[in-house]
Design an enzyme around this catalytic site. Sequence first.
Site, short mmCIF file in Angstrom:
data_model
loop_
_atom_site.label_atom_id
_atom_site.label_comp_id
_atom_site.label_asym_id
_atom_site.label_seq_id
_atom_site.Cartn_x
_atom_site.Cartn_y
_atom_site.Cartn_z
N ARG A 218 10.81 27.76 -1.64
CA ARG A 218 9.34 27.82 -1.67
C ARG A 218 8.83 29.06 -0.94
O ARG A 218 7.79 29.62 -1.30
CB ARG A 218 8.75 26.54 -1.09
CG ARG A 218 8.98 25.31 -1.96
CD ARG A 218 8.21 24.11 -1.48
NE ARG A 218 8.80 23.44 -0.34
CZ ARG A 218 9.50 22.31 -0.40
NH1 ARG A 218 9.72 21.73 -1.59
NH2 ARG A 218 9.97 21.74 0.69
N ASP A 256 2.08 14.81 -11.06
CA ASP A 256 3.11 13.84 -10.71
C ASP A 256 2.79 12.51 -11.37
O ASP A 256 1.61 12.19 -11.59
CB ASP A 256 3.21 13.66 -9.18
CG ASP A 256 4.52 13.04 -8.76
OD1 ASP A 256 5.44 13.80 -8.39
OD2 ASP A 256 4.65 11.80 -8.83
N ALA A 285 5.38 14.11 -16.90
CA ALA A 285 5.56 15.57 -17.00
C ALA A 285 5.70 16.03 -18.44
O ALA A 285 5.05 17.00 -18.87
CB ALA A 285 6.78 15.99 -16.18
N ASP A 305 10.48 21.19 -10.84
CA ASP A 305 11.42 20.68 -9.83
C ASP A 305 11.58 19.17 -10.03
O ASP A 305 11.09 18.36 -9.23
CB ASP A 305 10.88 20.99 -8.42
CG ASP A 305 11.86 20.60 -7.33
OD1 ASP A 305 13.04 20.35 -7.64
OD2 ASP A 305 11.44 20.55 -6.16
N CYS A 345 18.57 19.14 -9.05
CA CYS A 345 19.27 18.58 -7.90
C CYS A 345 20.43 17.70 -8.34
O CYS A 345 20.95 16.90 -7.56
CB CYS A 345 18.30 17.79 -7.01
SG CYS A 345 17.49 16.41 -7.86
#
Length: 403
Positions: A218, A256, A285, A305, A345
């Site tokens: 970030r 979100d 999303a 992300d 991730c």
Amino acid sequence: MNVSDSVEYPALYLKRGEDARLRAGHLWVFSNEVDVTRSPLSGFEPGEICAIVDHRDKPLGIGYVNPNSLIAARLVARGLEHALDRSLIVHRLKVALALRERLYAEPYYRLVFGESDGLPGLTLDRFGDVLVGQTTTAGMERLKDEITEAIVKVLKPRQLWWKNDAGSRAMEQLPSYSDLGHGEYGGEVVAREGGLTFGVDPVGGQKTGWFYDQRENRDRLARLVEGKRVLDMFSYLGAWGLRAAAFGASEVTCVDASAAAVEAIARNAERNGLSDRVTAIRADAFDHLKALREARERYDVVILDPPAFVKRKKDFKEGSLAYRRLNELGMQVLAKDGLLVTCSCSHHMPRAALLDAVQQGARHLDRQVQMLVALQQGPDHPVHPAIPETDYLKGFICRVLPA
């Protein structure tokens, strides 16, 4: 040193040749590597401390066992010199703390990153005088009182929360719960990053409440977003979006699927004096990106992300397709010469596969991609060179151009 020199812990014997990975630095013993004739797994209680011994009776070190898990044991200390107790945990905490205090001016970081910090199955995040921890293995769950005592001794926190609801606990046949392990109820928990303050919920939030692993990534927004229109998908508490606004973005939209997250983004924007440039929207999303595409909305920077789409190896085909679809949708709402920040991730999603998903999406849209920066987890999530599983976060900042 012969195993007979250790009288404190029962021995877990490995089959012939199954010690090579541990000697190379890994810490896991799989159930099919155990010599169950000499040391039946059924003879151990979940989380019981043991001496891990090779087939020649040479001890490798001290660890703990879970007969109910595919990963049947984890090595915590090499050799038999040190007991697995509060003293060892205190030492490991001090070593971990020394690194973080070298890295960061303020006490906001991941303090313990499991295997990489010599405490497999333990995660600790620090929020000033509040610690939030997770024990994800039966061994660490069994040592929780000793861990709590060690944390209080080393850090003297106002509160220690246990956020033990990770999905991986189910594989260890552990219950899901959250509770206050030390201190008294009350008082706000906050994360500080980049000069901003974010309210954190140590019980109801995701994971341990904050994602420190993306902090350095970030930071890279500083040179990319000034005067730009930014879209932040999967925003959670608004870390990417609010950092972009603080770096001078003209307009930021955070999206979100969680109503609680959207409310938290609005509070955090107000807390940091950024409400005039930050909008929070509750939406799926994929659906929202499609709607933006249909409305011909365009952003200078799109940040993707998402949560892990590939949680297991067998999910790779479906998950990699989801990453491609997501990145393709992100590119479709980019302005000309826009920047795409894309992350994964998922440990089981290799870096090359993520970049390939971006490239496939670009070619389908007849776009050209320039990969500018490769992203990885921050140094408070150190990678253990012998344990690929600790190198999980990857991402790219890409420039997207017409073909």
